[in-house]
Scaffold this motif. Structure first.
Motif, PDB file in Angstrom:
ATOM      1  N   MET B   1     -11.766   9.636  30.728  1.00  0.00           N
ATOM      2  CA  MET B   1     -11.278   8.476  30.840  1.00  0.00           C
ATOM      3  C   MET B   1     -10.421   8.223  32.066  1.00  0.00           C
ATOM      4  O   MET B   1      -9.354   9.298  31.924  1.00  0.00           O
ATOM      5  N   SER B   2     -10.463   7.253  32.803  1.00  0.00           N
ATOM      6  CA  SER B   2      -9.152   7.571  33.862  1.00  0.00           C
ATOM      7  C   SER B   2      -7.887   7.263  33.428  1.00  0.00           C
ATOM      8  O   SER B   2      -7.662   6.363  32.554  1.00  0.00           O
ATOM      9  N   GLU B   3      -7.140   7.842  34.069  1.00  0.00           N
ATOM     10  CA  GLU B   3      -5.552   7.874  33.936  1.00  0.00           C
ATOM     11  C   GLU B   3      -5.142   6.483  33.914  1.00  0.00           C
ATOM     12  O   GLU B   3      -4.200   6.331  32.790  1.00  0.00           O
ATOM     13  N   THR B   4      -5.218   5.443  34.410  1.00  0.00           N
ATOM     14  CA  THR B   4      -4.799   4.054  34.440  1.00  0.00           C
ATOM     15  C   THR B   4      -5.160   3.426  33.120  1.00  0.00           C
ATOM     16  O   THR B   4      -4.679   2.283  32.884  1.00  0.00           O
ATOM     17  N   LYS B   5      -6.454   4.153  32.369  1.00  0.00           N
ATOM     18  CA  LYS B   5      -6.675   3.272  31.223  1.00  0.00           C
ATOM     19  C   LYS B   5      -5.621   3.530  30.193  1.00  0.00           C
ATOM     20  O   LYS B   5      -6.126   2.734  29.048  1.00  0.00           O
ATOM     21  N   ILE B   6      -4.818   4.231  30.143  1.00  0.00           N
ATOM     22  CA  ILE B   6      -4.023   4.816  28.974  1.00  0.00           C
ATOM     23  C   ILE B   6      -2.877   3.940  28.839  1.00  0.00           C
ATOM     24  O   ILE B   6      -2.132   3.684  29.819  1.00  0.00           O
ATOM     25  N   PRO B   7      -2.867   3.012  27.768  1.00  0.00           N
ATOM     26  CA  PRO B   7      -1.972   2.256  27.473  1.00  0.00           C
ATOM     27  C   PRO B   7      -0.642   2.740  27.673  1.00  0.00           C
ATOM     28  O   PRO B   7      -0.163   3.817  27.247  1.00  0.00           O
ATOM     29  N   TYR B   8       0.465   1.584  27.604  1.00  0.00           N
ATOM     30  CA  TYR B   8       1.853   2.176  27.269  1.00  0.00           C
ATOM     31  C   TYR B   8       2.011   2.841  25.903  1.00  0.00           C
ATOM     32  O   TYR B   8       2.749   3.756  25.627  1.00  0.00           O
ATOM     33  N   LYS B   9       1.393   2.115  24.827  1.00  0.00           N
ATOM     34  CA  LYS B   9       1.581   2.402  23.288  1.00  0.00           C
ATOM     35  C   LYS B   9       0.133   2.664  22.934  1.00  0.00           C
ATOM     36  O   LYS B   9      -0.807   1.333  23.003  1.00  0.00           O
ATOM     37  N   ILE B  10      -0.325   3.902  22.343  1.00  0.00           N
ATOM     38  CA  ILE B  10      -1.694   3.752  21.771  1.00  0.00           C
ATOM     39  C   ILE B  10      -1.510   3.462  20.273  1.00  0.00           C
ATOM     40  O   ILE B  10      -0.423   4.317  19.659  1.00  0.00           O
ATOM     41  N   TYR B  11      -2.143   2.612  19.589  1.00  0.00           N
ATOM     42  CA  TYR B  11      -1.839   2.123  18.193  1.00  0.00           C
ATOM     43  C   TYR B  11      -3.051   2.370  17.623  1.00  0.00           C
ATOM     44  O   TYR B  11      -4.287   2.147  18.206  1.00  0.00           O
ATOM     45  N   LEU B  12      -3.309   3.274  16.648  1.00  0.00           N
ATOM     46  CA  LEU B  12      -4.540   3.262  15.877  1.00  0.00           C
ATOM     47  C   LEU B  12      -4.789   2.083  15.112  1.00  0.00           C
ATOM     48  O   LEU B  12      -3.893   1.213  14.931  1.00  0.00           O
TER      49      LEU B  12
END
Lengths: 456, 456
Positions: B1-12
């Protein structure tokens, strides 16, 4: 969607977060009255306002037409650090109350400022930075707004000068220390740094200050310094615009699960939280697309909507600010020092005042011991220690849920939980020790201040 | 998955939350050493332990075999009120440091206890309730654990009796007031309510107390009252088990985005946060499925891993508790009163001690001024005011990210941000005012306490 599918907390995805603020004024038939020049009593022009406020914020202040105003990418990036805030289903509170009502709250306290104030602080700091300013000045009472602004200025590397009501400066050293952590300079008000401060100190030696007085000092400090502007955390149209992010997220979260609220409840001091929370719902109501009960809750000790008058008044004690038409108790009104529950401002946002006057929303006032009783019950079952301000909304949400219990109606209640009470434990201590009373101003008290309203 | 797709906060999502705790001991070849009876020096039996602890918790304490232990539905419901906690991508910190490293932190501060302690408090309260007990006793230092336990007991309507180190009781009235809001009774320790308290008061008149002493009092209060048991917020195997929820959520969030960390960093006092955060990662490492650098960070003023010895020692000053084999400085060791940064316990969880001794993790110690410097920088760019304890991990995460800047390596760093610093502003004030020093015990200091270790 079936009931059981609704999680305890509804979080929007990052890409579902609002990309534009919603400007409620665009849908108001009766627009809020304009700010007036305190000298000429003529509407303040953009040019006049831009001596005090940042240029782009002046445009937002005066814009009664554009329904949506894009949120700049820099601000959206900052929002992503602490937003979206959760919309929480209060399952445990419902169970405790044994009510058929469904209760939701939008929780704005999960950031270091501890409240929703950061939503507008970051916007105002951004526009100041964009304009190439050196810094901004402001006032703070309990310290939520000052903390929020110091965080925002730190992020954009702007100087931040906070005039803090003297009694809070002395009694709330921790708030002051948070602001220092973020690099702000904090001055107890009234100070000897401004003309208005020196005047107030001379006339009232030993005064512990007031919010209206700190506003006067912050405005003077801004207009007399090169490269500074004044910013305000509530009341103004621009602030309600920025706070619409609360309501937009709330509505998006509800829509995601097909939930339509029956009533929306918010505490009301200057109106920033309430105005933001209700914005898209009120918009639907104004456009005739939906109906909701919208309830403003204020303290019985500072009852601007329920016992004030709708008139032009000064925003500050020093009378250096423009005049605003609003529900007001008079700009010299200060609630009893025994009032620990926040929401101490003498007036109310012009937008909300107009909507209230036009019958689009209700207002109720509540006594502070009842507010703390609700706060403590809420803390115990929902696990969050609420700010006294927010607890005004909790009180009325509980009251409405108890009415549902009597009637058996399964109403859906949404309220705004604006912040946490970590810095309000002196007030909680008073409540625990039975030292809290329920001061309510008499009609005679109010008449004194009302008689001093400017004749316009 | 590309870098830019990672959000500031990952919530399950709620349904992605762990349904079982992970018991790291099941994958340890060298099991942690058992608790010993302080009289006989024989391993404590379940029967002996159940005089002090709840029965089901005793089973968990002794269980070295079952890798997964189901989280009861009642506890999972409570977790849903404040969990999942966000895994945050520290984009702003990375930018500020100008590092190619990718930094993530698991933030456990978004609940009213202000820290991860609630994860175990609610579990321990649940088992006490299930056993039909009237209440529980505990000790608290700075107040995080006491606050967490009072919240948990309030939820299950259990009596909660907290012995609070006297100096904190007096200097942290706000923490005390939060506990009162949740209905706990809070007694300054040493008190006159217990035999051990009276003895310590007689021997050391005017003492301001210590954690080890408060533990002794809480244990005595539990074993001498009908229907009460003692609960502890760190060190014990059962606590690390409950705290595994931190690591399980962290790993699930990382896995969701295909992220594999290079190193995992946590602060270490008694070990509850670190043990929980690293659990599933350490499990993979022990099973040979993956490799990670795992770094424990402790204060230079209380360096149990880096300068202590691995030996059996008392958990408390009064020597009423079982003996635990751990890295310890000696049960009488108390860090300098100038140490404001938390993590003051003389020993370290037996599980972590064994893993450290076996070479599965590293440990570093840091000076407190460097810790507060990191805390302030973090607060300014990431917007969260961190607890001093948590800031130990921030310090080392920053140091490691700066090494990446030198080498150009794009390492992925995960650290635990255990809590917020809202109740630690006296320490921040000291730092701002330049009143903070960097006390480090000398070898001679440490030798004095080491000489007093029990001979086993």
């Amino acid at each position: 969607m079936s009931e059981t599918k609704i999680p305890y907390k509804i979080y929007l995805e990052e890409q579902e977060m609002p990309k534009a603020w919603y400007n409620l004024r665009a849908d108001m038939k009766n627009k809020p009255a304009p700010l007036l020049n305190p000298g000429t009593h003529q509407p303040m022009t953009a040019q006049e306002l831009s001596g005090v406020f940042c240029e782009e914020l002046v445009q937002q202040e005066l814009d009664n037409d554009n329904a949506f105003i894009e949120i700049p990418a820099e601000i959206r990036d900052f929002y992503k650090m602490y937003r979206p805030s959760p919309l929480v289903r209060a399952y445990c509170l419902e169970k405790k109350l044994d009510t058929p009502a469904k209760i939701y709250y939008k929780f704005e306290g999960n950031n270091t400022s501890g409240s929703h104030k950061l939503n507008s602080a970051i916007a105002q700091a951004y526009y100041a930075k964009k304009q190439g300013l050196k810094g901004v000045t402001t006032e703070t009472g309990a310290g939520q707004w000052g903390t929020a602004l110091s965080m925002a200025c730190s992020y954009f590397e702007l100087d931040c000068k906070v005039f803090m009501v003297k009694v809070s400066y002395e009694q709330k050293p921790f708030r002051r220390e948070v602001m220092r952590t973020y690099g702000a300079s904090v001055t107890p008000s009234p100070s000897m740094e401004t003309e208005v401060g020196r005047k107030i100190n001379a006339e009232h030696p030993g005064t512990t200050g007031s919010l209206g007085c700190a506003i006067s000092e912050a405005v003077e400090a801004a207009v007399t310094r090169e490269g500074y502007r004044y910013v305000l955390g509530s009341v103004l149209n621009q602030v309600l615009l920025h706070q619409s992010v609360i309501g937009l997220e709330t509505k998006a979260a509800l829509d995601k699960y097909g939930i339509k609220p029956d009533m929306i409840i918010g505490c009301a001091g200057g109106g920033s939280n309430l105005g933001g929370l209700i914005a898209p719902f009120m918009g639907e109501k104004l456009r005739g697309e939906a109906d909701y009960r919208i309830i403003a809750v204020e303290p019985a000790s500072c009852p601007s909507l329920t016992r004030g008058v709708y008139a032009y008044d000064f925003c500050d004690t020093g009378m250096v600010c423009p005049l605003a038409k609003m529900y007001t108790l008079g700009c010299d009104f200060i609630p009893s020092p025994n009032h620990a529950g926040g929401l101490r401002y003498h007036g109310m946002s012009s937008i909300l005042s107009q909507l209230y006057d036009d019958g689009f929303m209700e207002a109720v006032s509540v006594k502070q011991t009842e507010v703390f009783e609700a706060a403590e019950m809420f803390a115990r079952v929902e696990g969050i220690l609420p700010a006294p301000e927010s607890s005004h909304a909790i009180r009325v949400a509980i009251d409405e849920a108890m009415k549902c219990k009597e009637t058996g109606e399964e109403k859906t209640i949404v309220f705004g939980l604006t912040g946490t009470g970590y810095f309000d434990l002196v007030a909680y201590e008073k409540y625990h020790n039975g030292q809290m009373d329920d001061y309510i101003p008499t009609d005679e008290d109010l008449a004194v201040y009302r008689a001093k309203l400017p004749k316009i």
